[in-house]
Enzyme design. Structure first.
Site, PDB file in Angstrom:
ATOM      1  N   MET A  30       0.836  -1.204   0.000  1.00  0.00           N
ATOM      2  CA  MET A  30       0.000   0.000   0.000  1.00  0.00           C
ATOM      3  C   MET A  30       0.870   1.253   0.000  1.00  0.00           C
ATOM      4  O   MET A  30       0.388   2.357   0.290  1.00  0.00           O
ATOM      5  CB  MET A  30      -0.948   0.009   1.207  1.00  0.00           C
ATOM      6  CG  MET A  30      -1.927  -1.165   1.174  1.00  0.00           C
ATOM      7  SD  MET A  30      -3.441  -0.851   2.094  1.00  0.00           S
ATOM      8  CE  MET A  30      -2.794  -0.538   3.725  1.00  0.00           C
ATOM      9  N   HIS A  37       9.053  -3.456   3.524  1.00  0.00           N
ATOM     10  CA  HIS A  37       8.621  -3.651   2.135  1.00  0.00           C
ATOM     11  C   HIS A  37       9.831  -3.951   1.238  1.00  0.00           C
ATOM     12  O   HIS A  37       9.779  -4.822   0.374  1.00  0.00           O
ATOM     13  CB  HIS A  37       7.971  -2.370   1.600  1.00  0.00           C
ATOM     14  CG  HIS A  37       6.724  -1.943   2.300  1.00  0.00           C
ATOM     15  ND1 HIS A  37       6.647  -0.786   3.041  1.00  0.00           N
ATOM     16  CD2 HIS A  37       5.493  -2.497   2.346  1.00  0.00           C
ATOM     17  CE1 HIS A  37       5.422  -0.646   3.511  1.00  0.00           C
ATOM     18  NE2 HIS A  37       4.699  -1.661   3.125  1.00  0.00           N
ATOM     19  N   GLN A 153      -2.766 -12.473   7.547  1.00  0.00           N
ATOM     20  CA  GLN A 153      -2.956 -12.172   6.115  1.00  0.00           C
ATOM     21  C   GLN A 153      -2.251 -13.213   5.240  1.00  0.00           C
ATOM     22  O   GLN A 153      -2.800 -13.674   4.227  1.00  0.00           O
ATOM     23  CB  GLN A 153      -2.401 -10.779   5.825  1.00  0.00           C
ATOM     24  CG  GLN A 153      -2.288 -10.430   4.351  1.00  0.00           C
ATOM     25  CD  GLN A 153      -1.874  -8.988   4.146  1.00  0.00           C
ATOM     26  OE1 GLN A 153      -2.679  -8.094   4.320  1.00  0.00           O
ATOM     27  NE2 GLN A 153      -0.620  -8.759   3.796  1.00  0.00           N
ATOM     28  N   LEU A 184       8.639  -2.609  11.719  1.00  0.00           N
ATOM     29  CA  LEU A 184       8.405  -1.481  10.810  1.00  0.00           C
ATOM     30  C   LEU A 184       6.986  -1.582  10.266  1.00  0.00           C
ATOM     31  O   LEU A 184       6.498  -2.662   9.955  1.00  0.00           O
ATOM     32  CB  LEU A 184       9.413  -1.490   9.662  1.00  0.00           C
ATOM     33  CG  LEU A 184      10.890  -1.425  10.053  1.00  0.00           C
ATOM     34  CD1 LEU A 184      11.744  -1.176   8.812  1.00  0.00           C
ATOM     35  CD2 LEU A 184      11.153  -0.345  11.102  1.00  0.00           C
ATOM     36  N   SER A 186       3.980   1.109   8.010  1.00  0.00           N
ATOM     37  CA  SER A 186       3.655   2.428   7.457  1.00  0.00           C
ATOM     38  C   SER A 186       2.904   3.267   8.478  1.00  0.00           C
ATOM     39  O   SER A 186       2.944   4.496   8.429  1.00  0.00           O
ATOM     40  CB  SER A 186       2.801   2.278   6.198  1.00  0.00           C
ATOM     41  OG  SER A 186       3.475   1.491   5.246  1.00  0.00           O
TER      42      SER A 186
END
Ligand code: AMP
Length: 280
Positions: A30, A37, A153, A184, A186
């Site tokens: 995202m 990421h 997920q 970590l 976002s």
């Protein structure tokens, strides 16, 4: 590095890569990229010849009261990071490119989606599964990379891929943490410096549980109580769950089991954070 905002452009670049017999790797994100990421991009880079990163803040996985509007979208910086991490193509569609106004199809992965996160965010994994299946259809990757940071997920996606016979290898990648242990995310940008210190209580609670399991303890309820204490006293956290589960089903753990997963979800101030650790 190629950048595309339309599905048609992506398809034509993928077709070109396929003609050269390239192995295609997909990293769905995202955006608001961080080293977590980028570790997925690096893993994809090592095993694939054509690495596609998608940056899409998927409205379908946010409930109306959640942070869709304020979710960070630093696209220019994200594109730079993708370029320097070895991505070959970044797909960053607008919502209208991904969802037809008349769209009527969603992917619901029952069972595994309903527990833990599913109890707090009942529509979340349907949004995730739907967008991931769509990205699989658009990119048709050989392999797709997901973080263990979002442990449930990953299980939902593995279930979906198995159930739908999707020919994608799903690769789980280790959680990247900062020097003090904070996973970590976002959403960490929402934390004030004081909240960031309190957020360390999540990984501390997980480590305390892991140490208890290391020492041979299997009194799960008492270990979970200790996790809650750490979250409350060190984090002033509002706890959604702090629990030890079976690592494949997320059901109650078997005291004779050889593997466990410890999961927490808690709000630090207004920011909801999740984290987990596997044992051993
Ligand atoms: P997101 O942008 O939050 O949807 O995350 C995109 C992908 O990056 C998901 O597969 C996440 O599990 C993964 N990811 C997020 N944070 C981390 C982290 N700290 N370490 C490893 N992978 C992560």
């Amino acid at each position: 590095m190629l950048t595309c905002a339309t599905i048609a452009e992506v398809r034509s670049h993928i077709a070109a890569a396929r003609r050269l017999d390239k192995r295609v790797g997909l990293v769905p994100t995202m955006g608001a990229l961080h080293w977590g990421h980028l570790s997925l991009v690096t893993s994809a880079r090592e095993a694939c010849d054509f690495v596609v990163v998608t940056i899409f803040v998927n409205p379908l996985q946010f409930a109306p009261h959640e942070d869709l509007e304020k979710y960070p979208r630093p696209l220019a910086r994200d594109l730079e990071l993708c370029g320097s991490s070895g991505a070959d193509l970044v797909f960053h569609p607008e919502p209208a490119e991904m969802y037809l106004p008349a769209a009527a199809t969603q992917i619901q992965v029952s069972g595994i989606s309903a527990v833990l996160e599913g109890e707090v965010r009942p529509t979340h994994y349907t949004g995730v599964a739907t967008v991931v299946q769509k990205l699989f259809g658009i990119v048709q990757p050989d392999a797709a990379y997901f973080g263990e940071k979002d442990y449930q997920q990953l299980l939902v996606i593995r279930r979906m891929v198995a159930d739908l016979n999707t020919p994608v290898e799903v690769i789980g990648c280790r959680t990247v943490r900062d020097d003090e242990g904070l996973a970590l995310s976002s959403r960490n940008v929402y934390l004030s410096p004081e909240e960031r210190l309190r957020a360390l209580s999540l990984s501390r609670a997980l480590r305390a549980a892991r140490e208890a399991l290391d020492s041979g303890r299997r009194d799960f309820a008492a270990i979970e109580d200790r996790m809650q204490q750490i979250l409350l006293t060190q984090g002033q956290a509002k706890i959604d769950y702090a629990t030890i589960r079976h690592p494949d089903t997320l059901g109650q753990p078997d005291p004779d089991g050889e593997r466990f997963v410890i999961l927490v979800a808690a709000r630090i101030g207004a920011t909801r954070l999740i984290d987990n650790m596997q044992w051993p």
